[in-house]
Design an enzyme around this catalytic site. Structure first.
Site, PDB file in Angstrom:
ATOM      1  N   TYR A   1      31.922  18.757   8.289  1.00 17.50           N
ATOM      2  CA  TYR A   1      31.365  19.669   8.935  1.00 17.50           C
ATOM      3  C   TYR A   1      32.273  21.135   8.655  1.00 17.50           C
ATOM      4  O   TYR A   1      33.346  20.998   8.343  1.00 17.50           O
ATOM      5  CB  TYR A   1      31.207  19.760  10.427  1.00 17.50           C
ATOM      6  CG  TYR A   1      30.013  18.926  11.059  1.00 17.50           C
ATOM      7  CD1 TYR A   1      29.380  18.178  10.232  1.00 17.50           C
ATOM      8  CD2 TYR A   1      30.110  18.465  12.254  1.00 17.50           C
ATOM      9  CE1 TYR A   1      28.448  17.150  10.643  1.00 17.50           C
ATOM     10  CE2 TYR A   1      29.304  17.394  12.773  1.00 17.50           C
ATOM     11  CZ  TYR A   1      28.396  16.884  12.019  1.00 17.50           C
ATOM     12  OH  TYR A   1      27.437  16.099  12.606  1.00 17.50           O
TER      13      TYR A   1
ATOM     14  N   SER B   1      20.077  15.753  16.590  1.00 17.79           N
ATOM     15  CA  SER B   1      18.843  16.258  16.472  1.00 17.79           C
ATOM     16  C   SER B   1      17.644  16.023  17.814  1.00 17.79           C
ATOM     17  O   SER B   1      16.520  15.537  17.311  1.00 17.79           O
ATOM     18  CB  SER B   1      18.257  15.872  15.043  1.00 17.79           C
ATOM     19  OG  SER B   1      18.306  17.013  14.284  1.00 17.79           O
TER      20      SER B   1
ATOM     21  N   LYS C   1       9.734  27.586  17.821  1.00 15.17           N
ATOM     22  CA  LYS C   1       9.987  28.829  16.902  1.00 15.17           C
ATOM     23  C   LYS C   1       9.546  28.610  15.595  1.00 15.17           C
ATOM     24  O   LYS C   1       9.299  30.024  14.794  1.00 15.17           O
ATOM     25  CB  LYS C   1      11.565  29.069  17.032  1.00 15.17           C
ATOM     26  CG  LYS C   1      12.414  28.182  16.272  1.00 15.17           C
ATOM     27  CD  LYS C   1      13.729  28.426  16.306  1.00 15.17           C
ATOM     28  CE  LYS C   1      14.760  27.461  15.819  1.00 15.17           C
ATOM     29  NZ  LYS C   1      16.185  27.850  16.069  1.00 15.17           N
TER      30      LYS C   1
END
Length: 347
Positions: free
Chosen positions: A53, A236, A246
């Site tokens: 990451y 997720s 959105k």
């Protein structure tokens, strides 16, 4: 916030887990530290990261940056013992880590030492293999998954080899527990069986994608989790932001994940938007925030250890924290199941 013991370990984690994969690309170190502070104040004691990451994108210049950001927080703050920290060993093909070498007894000590150095800590609570050496059907590979090329003997030998190396790390005190990620029901069963045979650390968790839009774990994996005492860590749970609503109507907010990854890793399909409409309507009908409904539903699954969510701003974080106190009634659960039957596997 409710706490759950992971597998057969003595590690207790909060129902919600703070994900970190945007720290270092979409979020600054200061923003990440603010998120950690707020999460701990809200009784979220679990933070998940990985040596590779941040993401969006993953590249050689940023790999390891998220662990370094967490390390800066540990350097600044004395609350290491208040946090359950999970990180991951990248699997075969991650060229920015060990030139893409597969996970083995040789790579484990090096990978752990690298993580400890970046994290500025002397132990990792939960050490996870990011994906199996033999490959995985996760990340939309389920549509063409073919395990016929796998070599069972090699897979079992790999498990024996790596569990031996992990047991040495447990004895050294560098890791407390072992977990898996992007694993199958068969893989989980074999890891548990091999651990019992050779005496290595038994897996306590599996981190797989799981959400209202991705329910592949509901059958074989959930049965394995229950019977083998391996807890699911859902990643997720908002389907890369789809379940927030959105992106409906073609919207792509500035700075959103879709603005950086146009197809959301293969999740962007017409059927996905239709499914989101159904869940948004359901939330509205019951007077629920759709984000909190999606997270609370994951929390209440019987095989769940913790639900990993990410935030790129404090408003998103506060909204997610609200799911920790929400228990969905049976009628909402039944309505969700009805919607799932109408919109199965939309990506």
């Amino acid at each position: 916030m409710k706490r759950n013991k992971l597998g057969q370990s003595d590690i207790e984690v909060s129902d919600l887990c703070l994900g970190s994969m945007t720290w270092g690309t979409q979020n600054t170190a200061e923003e990440a530290h603010e998120q950690i502070d707020r999460a701990l104040d809200a009784d979220i004691n679990f933070v998940d990261t990985a040596e590779m990451y941040p993401v969006n994108p993953v590249n050689a210049e940023t790999i390891g940056r998220t662990e370094r950001i967490i390390g800066l927080w540990f350097e600044r703050d004395s609350r290491r013992s208040d946090m359950v920290l999970a990180t991951k060993h990248s699997g075969e093909g991650m060229t920015h880590a060990r030139d893409g070498a597969p996970i083995s007894s040789k790579t484990i000590p090096e990978a752990i030492e690298g993580s400890l150095r970046r994290l500025k800590t002397d132990y990792i609570d939960l050490y996870q293999f990011h994906w199996p050496n033999r490959g995985s059907y996760m990340f939309r590979k389920n549509w063409s998954f073919d395990p016929s090329g796998q070599n069972r003997a090699e897979t079992i030998a790999h498990m024996e080899d790596t569990l031996g190396a992990l047991q040495k790390e447990v004895k050294r005190g560098t890791i407390r527990a072992f977990g898996l990620s992007n694993e199958s029901a068969w893989g989980l069963t074999q890891w548990a069986s091999v651990a019992e045979r050779v005496g290595g650390p038994r897996p306590v968790s599996v981190q797989n994608e799981y959400s209202l839009l991705c329910r592949m774990a509901d059958t074989d994996v959930s049965e394995t989790c229950i019977n083998e005492e391996i807890d699911m860590l859902a990643f997720s749970p908002l389907a890369a932001g789809l379940l927030t609503g959105k992106y409906q109507g073609g919207a792509v907010p500035d700075g959103s994940r879709m603005s950086l990854n146009a197809e959301l890793g293969g999740r962007k399909t017409e059927r996905a938007f239709d499914a989101v409409d159904a869940y948004l309507s359901l939330a509205q009908a019951y007077g629920l925030d759709p984000v909190q409904m999606a997270l609370a539903w994951c929390r209440q699954r019987p095989f769940m250890g913790s639900v990993i969510f990410g935030a790129t701003n404090m408003d998103q974080l506060e909204r997610a924290i609200g799911a920790g106190d929400l228990d969905l009634p049976d009628q909402v659960i039944r309505a969700i199941d009805d919607a799932h039957r109408s919109h199965p596997l939309p990506y």
